[in-house]
Design a protein around this motif. Structure first.
Motif, mmCIF file in Angstrom:
data_model
loop_
_atom_site.group_PDB
_atom_site.id
_atom_site.type_symbol
_atom_site.label_atom_id
_atom_site.label_comp_id
_atom_site.label_asym_id
_atom_site.label_seq_id
_atom_site.Cartn_x
_atom_site.Cartn_y
_atom_site.Cartn_z
ATOM 1 N N UNK A 281 31.993 -77.636 18.163
ATOM 2 C CA UNK A 281 31.188 -77.260 16.992
ATOM 3 C C UNK A 281 29.828 -77.943 16.999
ATOM 4 N N UNK A 282 29.802 -79.220 17.413
ATOM 5 C CA UNK A 282 28.529 -79.943 17.454
ATOM 6 C C UNK A 282 27.589 -79.323 18.482
ATOM 7 N N UNK A 283 28.120 -78.958 19.643
ATOM 8 C CA UNK A 283 27.271 -78.372 20.676
ATOM 9 C C UNK A 283 26.827 -76.968 20.274
ATOM 10 N N UNK A 284 27.704 -76.232 19.575
ATOM 11 C CA UNK A 284 27.295 -74.910 19.072
ATOM 12 C C UNK A 284 26.179 -75.060 18.046
ATOM 13 N N UNK A 403 29.889 -85.180 8.455
ATOM 14 C CA UNK A 403 28.529 -85.108 8.994
ATOM 15 C C UNK A 403 28.049 -83.657 9.073
ATOM 16 N N UNK A 404 28.920 -82.753 9.522
ATOM 17 C CA UNK A 404 28.523 -81.348 9.607
ATOM 18 C C UNK A 404 28.292 -80.744 8.225
ATOM 19 N N UNK A 410 21.484 -83.104 14.579
ATOM 20 C CA UNK A 410 22.480 -83.289 15.625
ATOM 21 C C UNK A 410 22.311 -84.652 16.292
ATOM 22 N N UNK A 411 21.065 -85.080 16.473
ATOM 23 C CA UNK A 411 20.813 -86.386 17.063
ATOM 24 C C UNK A 411 21.441 -87.504 16.244
ATOM 25 N N UNK A 412 21.337 -87.412 14.929
ATOM 26 C CA UNK A 412 21.923 -88.423 14.041
ATOM 27 C C UNK A 412 23.441 -88.396 14.120
ATOM 28 N N UNK A 413 24.030 -87.195 14.179
ATOM 29 C CA UNK A 413 25.482 -87.075 14.259
ATOM 30 C C UNK A 413 26.042 -87.769 15.502
ATOM 31 N N UNK A 414 25.404 -87.525 16.646
ATOM 32 C CA UNK A 414 25.878 -88.168 17.864
ATOM 33 C C UNK A 414 25.618 -89.673 17.848
ATOM 34 N N UNK A 415 24.548 -90.098 17.217
ATOM 35 C CA UNK A 415 24.262 -91.531 17.111
ATOM 36 C C UNK A 415 25.361 -92.243 16.325
ATOM 37 N N UNK A 416 25.846 -91.600 15.271
ATOM 38 C CA UNK A 416 26.936 -92.184 14.475
ATOM 39 C C UNK A 416 28.175 -92.375 15.341
#
Length: 450
Positions: A281-284, A403-404, A410-416
């Protein structure tokens, strides 16, 4: 160093033989089932959300239910084998998670689906600490890290199969077909019942010499002593009550190390289950097609297989502690960089690195935990560490859903999801070197084969 360690390492100096490899094979198959049953939810999640009109928060809650079940299973069934035996509890867990995972195929609403996922987690959470303990206790010391991590790396093999299943089977037969496959482990129950041995260390700790003697002859054929002589060097931890075993995790200078180990487990599992649940879902959301996003999940788990094997090799040569610190640091960097658009080559390298150092690290952190404690409390130690880690596992899917739902970048989501890697590296760094060296100190006490 505890006197119990000698009995706990009855196979300390034995040579690798086909019996050890057979135990590794069957335990690896159990880990493959574990990986499939957990990763399959992330693989079918986009379709499930569409069919049942689930919000990200609800989907995250369902994902966390299996991991909450794993915490319950690790605390109850995971530590029960120090009293009832590794083999008996492993077989019970196989039935529990097999029936529950198969039941997901027939659920008609979120309540039923969540309950089945919870029970799947209970079975898996109870099984993993016990097969780690069994594999640790039935492996020669010189091959222990690599054999445990090979076994645990089959979690990722199961994850790859789950991702392939989600990509190939779901479009043709629907998401329910994936859970029909999850019932296959039940067909293997008679095979495990016949071939899975009881732990030699457990039998010795329980003074069951008649049962231990033939195992000692098969798994340590060069050993000149007897099961009774090994038992004579152990203390009474094997007969301790469950509460006493749990208290032992905080005695003899273990308290701080136990807490730090729990933190490392929790942070590792947050990254593992957060990514396995939400990566597609994050990559989509980052602009990739759904088909590509499922391919990324496959790449993540292929990297995990490589990382699991490499971590065991590295730990046998340089120690579990420096290996864990290195892997957690790489995990933080690679996950953080996934939040930015990359070329296809760089993206796949980052995905493989993230899989290798999160799911792959979960392999060596279990082996590290098993060697941190003596045999009489080994299953309890691994079980409680895994249970504590499930707080992170539960938080991972729930955090991704939150987060979603907040529509952060998206950058912030992966940083978390990268920050836990830093926390875990610091926790392992602070674990006492005296305790880490305990595995090597056993040599002074362990009886030697001629």
């Amino acid at each position: 160093m505890e006197r119990n360690a000698a009995a706990g390492d009855a196979l300390y100096d034995t040579r690798l033989n086909s019996r050890h490899l057979m135990v590794m094979f069957w335990c690896s198959m159990l880990m493959l089932f574990d990986g499939y049953d957990l990763v399959i939810y992330g693989s079918i999640l986009p379709q499930l959300m569409h069919d049942w009109q689930l919000s990200p928060v609800t989907a995250g809650f369902i994902g966390s239910s299996a991991l909450f079940g794993m915490m319950v299973g690790a605390l109850t069934l995971g530590s029960s084998s120090d009293r009832f035996g590794r083999r008996r509890i492993i077989l019970l867990c196989l039935v529990v998670f097999g029936v529950a995972a198969f039941g997901n195929a027939f659920c008609t609403n979120t309540t039923e689906f969540t309950l089945c996922r919870f029970l799947t987690g209970v079975g898996l959470g109870g099984m993993v600490p016990n097969i780690v303990a069994l594999m640790t206790e039935m492996s020669p010391r010189s091959k222990r890290n690599i054999m445990v991590t090979i076994m645990l790396s089959f979690f990722s093999v199961g994850g790859v199969i789950a991702a392939l299943s989600g990509k190939a089977i779901t479009p043709a037969f629907g998401w329910r077909a994936n859970f029909l496959i999850a019932g296959i482990p039940l067909l293997f129950f008679p095979v495990f019942f016949k071939w899975l041995p009881e732990s030699l260390s457990y039998l010795i700790a329980q003074r069951r010499h008649a049962e231990a003697e033939p195992l000692l002859r098969r798994y340590a054929p060069d050993y000149q002593g007897t099961a009774a002589s090994l038992a004579g060097m152990s203390d009474d931890l094997g007969h301790a009550q469950p509460r006493m075993r749990a208290a032992e995790l905080f005695s003899h200078g273990r308290a701080v190390d136990t807490v730090l180990l729990w933190i490392a487990f929790g942070m590792c599992m947050l990254m593992v289950y957060g990514l396995n649940t939400w990566l597609p879902k994050l990559m989509a959301a980052n602009g990739y097609s759904l088909g590509s996003s499922l391919t990324f999940l496959i790449t993540l788990n292929i990297g995990a297989v490589i990382g699991g094997l490499f971590s065991g090799w590295l730990a046998d040569r340089h120690g579990g502690k420096p290996t864990l610190i290195l892997f957690f640091a790489v995990a933080a960097v690679s996950i953080g960089l996934l939040g930015y658009r990359q070329s296809p080559l760089v993206l796949n390298i980052l995905l493989m690195a993230a899989g290798a150092t999160t799911i792959g690290t979960l392999c060596i952190v279990h082996a590290f935990a098993a060697q941190l404690y003596p045999a009489g409390i080994r299953s309890t130690g691994v079980g409680w560490a895994a249970a504590a880690g499930r707080f992170g596992a539960v938080a991972g899917p729930a955090l991704g859903g939150y987060l979603l739902s907040q529509q952060f970048s998206i950058g912030f989501n992966f940083l978390v999801f990268a920050i836990p890697g830093v926390v875990a590296a610091i926790a392992v760094l602070l674990i006492s070197n005296r305790r880490v060296r305990a595995e090597h100190s056993v040599a002074a006490l362990a009886p030697r084969a001629e």
